[in-house]
Design a protein around this motif. Structure first.
Motif: not given
Length: 418
Positions: A105-120
């Motif tokens: 999922q794009e906002t929670t779990g490992a997928g959400g973390l991946a998005k945070a790492l790219r985005t922040v």
């Protein structure tokens, strides 16, 4: 009044533009700048935005640019709605965690973390450029994961408020069921971004939630994709995202046997962009409702108006905890009703969180703190610790496998991981 939208080439943007056009008395925008590096998409969206303004008699100018510094220069507010890596990266976020038996999922779990790492890191760079060139501007963040991104902005001293459309969606839905106007409905909406519960639905001070659950339980539960008896037992309305926690294993099995949401959205976006290219189209198409982000425009207009006009309205936003929930640090970011004025968003008084919700909120907040450290400072060890702390992971072997997959799939965006 000048507003800049970073990520202005998003297919979401006509929803936002429609709100600016309809609600111009609330937020009189004289100049709207859409900023996006994807020139092709930006031209299509910008053209439709101008036609929407023209049809609705809005006198404001719509400008498109790929130059971030020029776009944000002189803006009173900067709205962030970007997606680093686009739908292709989102598709990966939603698929490789499933290989480990975890929700994709794009906002929670490992997928959400991946998005945070790219985005922040990208968001912090944008915010720093806003601060250098225009220190009085407010930043309104609609970029997921909103809680982590907003916490990054606030922890670095930026003038920022996070925005999500979950609460306004519930408000509109409940108002329709009750036969009242949305403005008459106020929510006891508590928790973290994408981890919230509606504990009360008040109309003229009276809690109508028991009535809603009594008359419309099945419809409400179906919207949440949760069993009706569970919603009834809880006696509250959890956000849709709680299903990833309450029914994790069942959701994993469901996701393994259907196309990813990213694939669905990519197909929708192609169709929408083809529609946006039509010079006769001068309103947001009905198809846009399937893209997500319903009522985003109303929420964004209300928030920007309160910040810029110092109205002191109460709105559901993402802002600093500052003692609201005693079991969280002051610098945690929570999603609750808040008084919004020229000084920012100050959480309204809410009753303490019940243990059933407080435990999960504390757990996810700890994860978000570790996720932010990983996003700002990098390092495989920080990624591993964040995953290990996440309530949807929590096992050493799975956290390590997810770490390896996350880094392998995101090397293009994480210089420290190459």
């Amino acid at each position: 009044m000048k507003l800049a939208v970073v990520g202005g080439g998003s297919t979401y943007t006509p929803e936002l533009v429609d709100g600016f056009a309809r609600l111009r008395d609330t937020l009189p925008v004289s100049e709207l700048v859409l900023v996006d590096p994807a020139a092709g998409r930006l031209n299509l969206v910008g053209g439709l935005a101008r036609r929407i303004f023209a049809k609705q008699g809005h006198a404001g100018r719509v400008i498109t640019t790929s130059d971030l510094d020029a776009g944000i220069d002189g803006a009173d507010a900067v709205l962030l709605q970007l997606r680093v890596g686009g739908q292709a990266a989102r598709n990966e976020d939603e698929t490789w965690p499933l290989e480990c038996g975890c929700v994709g999922q794009e906002t929670t779990g490992a997928g959400g973390l991946a998005k945070a790492l790219r985005t922040v890191p990208v968001v912090l760079d944008i915010a720093e450029r806003v601060r250098r060139g225009n220190p009085d501007a407010w930043i309104i963040d609609f970029t997921n994961p909103v809680g982590i991104v907003t916490r990054a902005l606030l922890s670095h001293g930026h003038k920022a408020v996070g925005l999500c459309n979950v609460a306004i969606g519930f408000q509109r839905r409940f108002a329709a069921l009750l036969g009242v106007t949305p403005e008459e409905v106020s929510l006891d909406h508590v928790g973290l971004n994408h981890l919230t519960w509606e504990r009360a639905v008040r109309v003229n001070g009276e809690d109508m939630l028991p009535q809603l659950l009594g008359k419309h339980l099945t419809d409400i539960a179906d919207d949440l994709h949760l069993p009706a008896d569970v919603v009834q037992q809880l006696g509250v309305v959890p956000s849709y995202y709680l299903r990833y926690y309450y029914q994790h294993d069942a959701v994993v099995q469901e996701l393994l046997h259907k196309p990813s949401r990213a694939a669905e959205v990519a197909a929708l976006e192609k169709e929408l962009l083809d529609m946006y290219a039509d010079p006769q189209l001068d309103e947001k198409p009905a198809l846009l409702e399937k893209r997500g982000g319903a009522y985003y425009s109303e929420a964004a207009v209300a928030l920007a108006s309160s910040l810029l006009n110092d109205t002191g309205d109460v709105q559901v936003v993402n802002t600093l905890n500052n003692g609201t929930f005693s079991f969280l640090a002051d610098d945690a970011v929570i999603e609750v009703p808040a008084t919004v004025n020229a000084q920012g968003a100050q959480p309204a008084a809410v009753s303490p969180l019940e243990p059933l919700y407080a435990g999960l909120v504390a757990h996810v907040t700890a994860y978000e703190d570790l996720a932010l450290q990983a996003a700002v400072h990098g390092g495989a060890d920080r990624v591993f610790r964040a995953l290990l702390a996440h309530p949807l992971v929590g096992q050493i072997s799975i956290a390590q496998e997810l770490t390896d997959k996350l880094l392998a799939h995101n090397k293009a965006y994480l210089p420290w991981a190459r």
